[in-house]
Design an enzyme around this catalytic site. Structure first.
Site, PDB file in Angstrom:
ATOM      1  NE  ARG A 175      23.537  39.081  79.384  1.00 31.32           N
ATOM      2  CZ  ARG A 175      23.727  38.621  80.341  1.00 31.32           C
ATOM      3  NH1 ARG A 175      25.209  37.695  79.906  1.00 31.32           N
ATOM      4  NH2 ARG A 175      23.450  38.425  81.665  1.00 31.32           N
ATOM      5  CE  LYS A 176      30.094  40.835  79.765  1.00 32.58           C
ATOM      6  NZ  LYS A 176      29.526  40.317  78.303  1.00 32.58           N
ATOM      7  CG  LEU A 177      27.733  47.926  85.220  1.00 34.35           C
ATOM      8  CD1 LEU A 177      28.028  46.427  85.009  1.00 34.35           C
ATOM      9  CD2 LEU A 177      28.505  48.481  86.332  1.00 34.35           C
TER      10      LEU A 177
END
Length: 376
Positions: A175-177
């Site tokens: 869910r992070k970049l």
């Protein structure tokens, strides 16, 4: 959220597999080097997750039973859990209503003579005012640790978030970049802390497995302290190096999409969207919106209507003190936190989101709020 992964990541992972070295090794060392350089830190220590990186940070500071660590309740529960697992007490502070972050004022309200550290979160990629917190905490000899799980690519006072941090922890969850599947990083400018953290993540060994094999001579390691198994694999790190090369483009695209959301939603009375604070820029890891005060529909009903229209949204940032895991945990009044978690939701935002998909999201949201057709 949908991670941006391609053939380069697949080939990098395959090359690690073909090399025969898949555990923590040279690719982890390379990822540590390039990531630390990117965020303006002298040293990087790869870990199995941001949670374990935060746990390592707490151990470096000597946090333990009898201590208190100030944390935001408005954060993924791992922030508080990392403190809890040291035996210390997480003390929940309220947040700024515009950014969702701790401020000097909200932290000052809960400081005691047992406060051992402050753990500030750059929530959803929005940079917190770290200088303001340090101005409060430094004279009291209270370290400020940065939970930068969501903040890769965000800036603070013109520099990358994490530059100059005493200790900062990062996440590479999907869910992070940037993602390595699972994984995290601890960054610091202190060589002694970095060296100890590298021992702590690998059972307290005096020499890492990679260094032992690389040396060519017989080496008998020692175990200098009871520690943990918080290692990242070389397969993950190989992916991470490629992901890091994409960061600027990912941030640029997300900021374009966020600006379009802000434009499309500007005409919805009372609706507030996440934005850059005056002291920095956000990577828009999450695009949250706060429902109008006079909305005639509850947040969960909005989520249900979005789902009915084929839009996958989710509740806003959780309030840890309201979760069963922390039921009965004493805390001060947290009115902003409770309003924030009750009235916010997170809209779809990822690199490949199309304008047509974004239009669908806006139409669904405005319809759910009773605002009629989208206001384009």
């Amino acid at each position: 959220m949908k991670p941006l992964l391609g053939e380069e990541e697949a080939e990098a992972a395959a090359a690690a597999v073909r090399s025969g070295w898949v555990a923590q090794g040279p690719r982890v060392a390379r990822f540590e080097e390039v990531f630390a350089r990117r965020v303006g830190a002298a040293h990087g220590v790869a870990a199995s997750s941001c949670t374990t990186a935060l746990h390592l940070a707490a151990h470096l500071l000597g946090v333990g039973p009898g201590d208190e660590v100030v944390v935001p309740s408005l954060s993924f529960i791992a922030t508080a859990n990392a403190v809890h697992h040291t035996g210390a007490t997480p003390v929940f502070a309220d947040v700024d209503p515009e950014t969702g972050n701790l401020t000097a004022d909200t932290v000052a309200a809960v400081l005691t003579d047992r406060t051992r550290a402050v753990l500030v979160v750059h929530q959803a990629g929005v940079p917190a005012d770290v200088a303001g917190l340090r101005a409060l905490c430094d004279p009291l000899a209270v370290p400020v640790v940065e939970d930068a799980a969501c903040a890769a690519g965000s800036t603070y006072l013109g520099a990358p978030v994490g530059a100059g941090a005493l200790l900062a922890a990062w996440s590479f969850h999907p869910r992070k970049l940037l993602t390595t599947g699972e994984g995290g990083m601890l960054t610091t400018d202190r060589a002694d802390w970095a060296a100890r953290a590298k021992r702590l993540r690998e059972h307290g060994m005096s020499v890492s497995a990679a260094d032992r094999h690389r040396g060519g001579a017989a080496v008998v390691e020692e175990y200098l302290e009871t520690a943990f198994n918080y290692r990242m694999t070389d397969v993950q790190a190989a992916i991470g190096v490629v992901q890091l090369s994409r960061l600027d483009g990912i941030v640029r695209r997300r900021r374009e999409l966020a600006a379009r959301y802000q434009e499309l939603l500007a005409g919805v009375p009372g609706l507030r969207t996440v934005r850059d604070p005056a002291h920095g820029t956000t990577n828009y890891q999450s695009f949250w919106v706060r429902l109008p005060d006079d909305a005639q529909v509850e947040r969960n009903d909005v989520l249900a209507e979005l789902a009915r229209r084929g839009v996958s949204a989710r509740r806003g940032i959780m309030a840890s003190h309201l979760e069963p895991a922390y039921a009965g945990h004493p805390h001060t009044a947290l009115p902003v936190t409770e309003d924030f978690t009750r009235r916010t939701l997170i809209l779809p935002l990822h690199h490949d989101l199309t304008t047509a998909e974004q239009d669908t999201v806006v139409d669904a949201l405005t319809a759910a709020l009773g605002a009629g057709a989208a206001l384009r």
